[in-house]
Design a protein around this motif. Sequence first.
Motif, PDB file in Angstrom:
ATOM      1  N   THR A 392       0.842  -1.193   0.000  1.00 25.86           N
ATOM      2  CA  THR A 392       0.000   0.000   0.000  1.00 25.86           C
ATOM      3  C   THR A 392       0.877   1.242   0.000  1.00 25.86           C
ATOM      4  N   VAL A 393       0.299   2.359  -0.458  1.00 31.25           N
ATOM      5  CA  VAL A 393       1.039   3.612  -0.469  1.00 31.25           C
ATOM      6  C   VAL A 393       1.160   4.160   0.940  1.00 31.25           C
ATOM      7  N   GLY A 394       0.059   4.181   1.702  1.00 32.17           N
ATOM      8  CA  GLY A 394       0.103   4.610   3.092  1.00 32.17           C
ATOM      9  C   GLY A 394       0.285   6.106   3.248  1.00 32.17           C
ATOM     10  N   GLY A 395       0.555   6.529   4.492  1.00 28.09           N
ATOM     11  CA  GLY A 395       0.828   7.931   4.777  1.00 28.09           C
ATOM     12  C   GLY A 395      -0.325   8.862   4.467  1.00 28.09           C
ATOM     13  N   GLY A 396      -1.564   8.367   4.577  1.00 27.83           N
ATOM     14  CA  GLY A 396      -2.694   9.225   4.275  1.00 27.83           C
ATOM     15  C   GLY A 396      -2.825   9.530   2.799  1.00 27.83           C
ATOM     16  N   SER A 397      -2.396   8.620   1.944  1.00 31.43           N
ATOM     17  CA  SER A 397      -2.484   8.824   0.502  1.00 31.43           C
ATOM     18  C   SER A 397      -3.137   7.611  -0.146  1.00 31.43           C
ATOM     19  N   LEU A 398      -4.028   7.846  -1.090  1.00 30.79           N
ATOM     20  CA  LEU A 398      -4.664   6.788  -1.880  1.00 30.79           C
ATOM     21  C   LEU A 398      -5.261   5.687  -1.000  1.00 30.79           C
ATOM     22  N   PRO A 399      -6.212   6.019  -0.134  1.00 30.87           N
ATOM     23  CA  PRO A 399      -6.808   5.014   0.750  1.00 30.87           C
ATOM     24  C   PRO A 399      -7.464   3.888  -0.037  1.00 30.87           C
ATOM     25  N   GLY A 400      -7.205   2.654   0.395  1.00 30.93           N
ATOM     26  CA  GLY A 400      -7.802   1.493  -0.248  1.00 30.93           C
ATOM     27  C   GLY A 400      -7.077   1.015  -1.483  1.00 30.93           C
ATOM     28  N   GLU A 401      -6.113   1.801  -1.962  1.00 34.63           N
ATOM     29  CA  GLU A 401      -5.379   1.415  -3.165  1.00 34.63           C
ATOM     30  C   GLU A 401      -4.199   0.505  -2.800  1.00 34.63           C
ATOM     31  N   THR A 402      -3.973  -0.505  -3.621  1.00 32.23           N
ATOM     32  CA  THR A 402      -2.851  -1.410  -3.388  1.00 32.23           C
ATOM     33  C   THR A 402      -2.009  -1.564  -4.646  1.00 32.23           C
ATOM     34  N   LEU A 403      -0.775  -1.995  -4.433  1.00 27.98           N
ATOM     35  CA  LEU A 403       0.152  -2.286  -5.519  1.00 27.98           C
ATOM     36  C   LEU A 403       0.530  -3.761  -5.452  1.00 27.98           C
ATOM     37  N   PRO A 404       0.533  -4.471  -6.574  1.00 24.19           N
ATOM     38  CA  PRO A 404       0.993  -5.860  -6.525  1.00 24.19           C
ATOM     39  C   PRO A 404       2.445  -5.913  -6.084  1.00 24.19           C
ATOM     40  N   SER A 405       2.758  -6.869  -5.218  1.00 28.66           N
ATOM     41  CA  SER A 405       4.113  -6.951  -4.703  1.00 28.66           C
ATOM     42  C   SER A 405       4.498  -8.406  -4.477  1.00 28.66           C
ATOM     43  N   VAL A 406       5.712  -8.587  -3.988  1.00 30.61           N
ATOM     44  CA  VAL A 406       6.262  -9.918  -3.724  1.00 30.61           C
ATOM     45  C   VAL A 406       6.960  -9.876  -2.375  1.00 30.61           C
ATOM     46  N   ALA A 407       6.788 -10.931  -1.588  1.00 28.52           N
ATOM     47  CA  ALA A 407       7.387 -10.968  -0.257  1.00 28.52           C
ATOM     48  C   ALA A 407       8.089 -12.292  -0.008  1.00 28.52           C
ATOM     49  N   LEU A 408       9.069 -12.239   0.871  1.00 26.70           N
ATOM     50  CA  LEU A 408       9.688 -13.455   1.393  1.00 26.70           C
ATOM     51  C   LEU A 408       8.885 -13.868   2.621  1.00 26.70           C
ATOM     52  N   ALA A 409       8.374 -15.088   2.619  1.00 26.38           N
ATOM     53  CA  ALA A 409       7.547 -15.584   3.717  1.00 26.38           C
ATOM     54  C   ALA A 409       8.324 -16.631   4.515  1.00 26.38           C
ATOM     55  N   ILE A 410       8.485 -16.398   5.810  1.00 27.99           N
ATOM     56  CA  ILE A 410       9.178 -17.325   6.705  1.00 27.99           C
ATOM     57  C   ILE A 410       8.144 -17.902   7.666  1.00 27.99           C
ATOM     58  N   PRO A 411       7.802 -19.190   7.558  1.00 24.64           N
ATOM     59  CA  PRO A 411       6.702 -19.753   8.352  1.00 24.64           C
ATOM     60  C   PRO A 411       7.087 -19.997   9.804  1.00 24.64           C
ATOM     61  N   ALA A 412       6.103 -19.850  10.677  1.00 21.91           N
ATOM     62  CA  ALA A 412       6.324 -20.064  12.108  1.00 21.91           C
ATOM     63  C   ALA A 412       6.767 -21.489  12.399  1.00 21.91           C
ATOM     64  N   VAL A 413       6.197 -22.458  11.683  1.00 21.60           N
ATOM     65  CA  VAL A 413       6.500 -23.872  11.961  1.00 21.60           C
ATOM     66  C   VAL A 413       7.974 -24.164  11.725  1.00 21.60           C
ATOM     67  N   SER A 414       8.566 -23.535  10.719  1.00 22.10           N
ATOM     68  CA  SER A 414       9.984 -23.750  10.430  1.00 22.10           C
ATOM     69  C   SER A 414      10.862 -23.134  11.511  1.00 22.10           C
ATOM     70  N   LEU A 415      10.515 -21.938  11.950  1.00 19.73           N
ATOM     71  CA  LEU A 415      11.282 -21.279  13.002  1.00 19.73           C
ATOM     72  C   LEU A 415      11.268 -22.094  14.289  1.00 19.73           C
ATOM     73  N   GLN A 416      10.108 -22.652  14.596  1.00 18.82           N
ATOM     74  CA  GLN A 416       9.981 -23.432  15.818  1.00 18.82           C
ATOM     75  C   GLN A 416      10.740 -24.748  15.718  1.00 18.82           C
ATOM     76  N   ALA A 417      10.615 -25.394  14.567  1.00 19.30           N
ATOM     77  CA  ALA A 417      11.229 -26.712  14.396  1.00 19.30           C
ATOM     78  C   ALA A 417      12.754 -26.632  14.359  1.00 19.30           C
TER      79      ALA A 417
END
Length: 472
Positions: A392-417
């Motif tokens: 999201t843009v955030g900072g009180g700008s473009l409410p509700g608008e999103t941008l497609p993005s990509v994230a690195l996901a680290i699962p809880a189960v792996s951290l625990q194991a």
Amino acid sequence: MDRSSAGALDAERQRLLRSLPAVSTLCQHPAVRPFVDELGERAVVPVIQEVLAATRQTILTTGQAGDVLTALLRELEQLARPRLEPVINATGVVIHTNLGRAPVSEEAAQAMADAARRYTALEIELETGRRGGRMAEISRLLSLLTGAEAGLAVNNNAAAVLLVLSTFCAGRAVLVSRSQAVEIGGGFRIPDVLRQSGARLVEVGTTNRTYVRDYEAAISEETAAILSVHWSNFRIIGFTHQPSLEELAELAHAHGLLLIEDVGSGALLDTAQFGLAHEPTVQEAIAAGADLVCFSGDKLLGGPQAGLIVGRRSLIERLERHPLARAIRADKTALAGLATTLRHYVRGEAMEKIPVWRMIAAPVAALEERCRNWAAELAASVDCSVVATEATVGGGSLPGETLPSVALAIPAVSLQARYGLGLEEFARRLRLGRPPVIGRVEDERLMLDARTVLPEQDRVLVTAIRRALGIT
């Protein structure tokens, strides 16, 4: 509790109180001594006294002491560590208010540092040697970029709005659509600002539908201006209507009133070109006939914190002469960073230089490639995956608008194991690292969004993740 139990508890309290170390003993402790060397005893001793006092109170209240040394080291670390140290924003919120809103460009940061460490020609004309105005450069750049006759900068947009209302509307009425008598953020409420300025709020229309005729019916001899406030952090949808700025300008000028526009985000580029909704630009507000336009310097403009006002030269000159202008003026470092940021727009290089626009303009394919590189470097250390997400843009700008993005996901189960780490503890370790890394927890995974991590931060991010896992 019988008398014997109460007596035993009192005896335990007394024992714990007697066991507390002396201030001098704690000062000489090997874990505390580095803080004494760095900060000095004058700073450390009061902290020790505060921790000991809090521990005594805990003993008297609960009969338990806790770990004095741990509590002391935590306080000393907070004292020694800069509060405003740089962090890596991996939240996916581009203009993150809690993280200082917009980071400035490298060139703007250098200009701010140079202005801070040296004397500057702030209010002197070098050619004549005479005193000059500090706003000449900013006014010229704003004029070139927005089409306004002149401009000035104060310390934030709330101050900009307050200055305009105090200068032109004190003791008189200001017309505001009922849907625009809003709280913008941080308790900044338009009715409160009007009251502080000495102006009188006259609400017109309804929450969802306001027409030109509503404004016209409310005009009286006491009316000074029409104030239009952009909905920067919310939307009203459905059965709605608001007059255009052109219509309001025509009405205001026909009755000898000012049209003041608070456009908020400070967009100088069209956000629609990035697949977002169109955010009203400052140039559009001036072209529509607004007499004065107020906006932020540290949102979509992408500069340091500032409130900017552009409009007719005669009005800007009156604003500069108002006593409040001195109280809220921008300092030399902000002006240096702002001028450099505005020059990025003048040169047509905003998308390549200004971090906010670099993040917004980044192609999804490039974000995915970077995320895959992170994952490859961390493959031996932790299970992780590359996932599609939305920023999201955030900072009180473009409410509700999103941008497609990509994230690195680290699962809880792996951290625990693999490490016996809970997800919240891992996120905490990242936040307390150097540099701190701020991600978001979602669906039992820690998500690190690539859109808000600049490419030059990639290696530091991977190293920070390893450190949080205990891998050196």
